[in-house]
Design a protein around this motif. Structure first.
Motif, PDB file in Angstrom:
ATOM      1  N   ASN A  84       0.848  -0.780   0.224  1.00  0.00           N
ATOM      2  CA  ASN A  84       0.255  -0.567   0.301  1.00  0.00           C
ATOM      3  C   ASN A  84       1.205   1.404   0.139  1.00  0.00           C
ATOM      4  N   GLN A 138      -0.336   3.711  -2.666  1.00  0.00           N
ATOM      5  CA  GLN A 138      -1.124   5.318  -2.413  1.00  0.00           C
ATOM      6  C   GLN A 138       0.223   6.441  -3.468  1.00  0.00           C
ATOM      7  N   VAL A 162       1.038   6.501  -6.247  1.00  0.00           N
ATOM      8  CA  VAL A 162       0.245   6.520  -7.764  1.00  0.00           C
ATOM      9  C   VAL A 162      -1.135   6.500  -7.368  1.00  0.00           C
ATOM     10  N   LYS A 163      -1.169   6.344  -6.171  1.00  0.00           N
ATOM     11  CA  LYS A 163      -2.591   7.338  -6.469  1.00  0.00           C
ATOM     12  C   LYS A 163      -3.637   6.544  -6.255  1.00  0.00           C
ATOM     13  N   PHE A 164      -3.283   5.154  -5.927  1.00  0.00           N
ATOM     14  CA  PHE A 164      -4.597   3.579  -6.812  1.00  0.00           C
ATOM     15  C   PHE A 164      -5.476   3.164  -5.156  1.00  0.00           C
ATOM     16  N   ASP A 165      -6.876   2.963  -5.036  1.00  0.00           N
ATOM     17  CA  ASP A 165      -7.076   2.968  -4.114  1.00  0.00           C
ATOM     18  C   ASP A 165      -6.735   2.043  -3.683  1.00  0.00           C
ATOM     19  N   SER A 166      -5.788   1.811  -2.576  1.00  0.00           N
ATOM     20  CA  SER A 166      -4.847   0.603  -2.377  1.00  0.00           C
ATOM     21  C   SER A 166      -6.573   0.096  -0.523  1.00  0.00           C
TER      22      SER A 166
END
Length: 207
Positions: free
Chosen positions: A32, A36, A38-42
């Motif tokens: 995570n 985070q 790469v602003k991916f919903d983790s």
């Protein structure tokens, strides 16, 4: 280059090297932390990164060697298994092996890639994939997904003109189509993949 080491509880990331080589080491590093960045919903992913990556910094043919794993992967609290990746770049040839093992999943991918001319020679042996954990990627289209797939896919040619061939088999795959509100089941199905087409052979049951 001075050593950089990030530590938190039992996880760590270290980076060290010089102007010619860079070494990166992971130990129980929470995936995570990267998602985070790469602003991916983790929030739905869990996993620990372990292993080493050595990167040459001199020229296009500098070597890169990696032996990495993502262990204890879970998606939406459903266990997926462990991913292991071993990759070596010598000159302009990249050789890689990737496996996914555990929790009803068994996948092995091997491939070579020639940087200078874009040549690809890769094969994926999908012995089994449990589809339930991957529902999150199609949640706007389908839900309540169950079942398994297996098959074999090969990729040859070049990055500009890849030749993809293989077959994917589906066994008791079931999903609720969101737009229709109906649960459908594929007792058995197959997708035949060739260089020019994808040919489905599916028996669909309204369940």
């Amino acid at each position: 280059i001075p050593e950089i080491k990030l530590m938190s509880e039992n996880q760590s990331l270290s980076i060290q090297g010089d102007m010619k080589n860079l070494a990166v080491a992971f130990e129980k590093f929470d995936i995570n932390n990267i998602l985070q960045l790469v602003k991916f919903d983790s929030t739905t992913f869990k996993g620990e990164i372990n292993g080493d990556l050595a990167i040459g910094l001199e020229g296009n043919e500098a070597p890169i060697n990696g032996d990495l794993s993502i262990d204890k992967i879970a998606i939406n609290n459903l266990n997926v298994g462990d991913i292991k990746l071993k990759a070596d770049k010598n000159g302009d040839l990249v050789k890689a092996v990737l496996t996914l093992m555990g929790d009803n999943n068994n996948v092995n991918v091997k491939g070579d890639y020639q940087i200078s001319n874009g040549n690809i020679d890769a094969v994926a042996n999908i012995n089994n994939i449990d589809l339930a954990p991957f529902e999150i990627f199609v949640k706007s289209l389908a839900e309540n997904i169950t079942g398994n797939i297996n098959g074999r896919i090969s990729v040859k040619g070049t990055t500009d003109a890849p030749r993809v061939n293989g077959v994917i088999e589906m066994k008791k795959v079931s999903a609720k189509i969101v737009e229709l509100g109906t649960q459908y089941t594929i007792q058995y199905g197959a997708l035949q993949i060739s260089e020019t087409s994808i040919s489905p052979a599916i028996m669909l049951v309204d369940s």
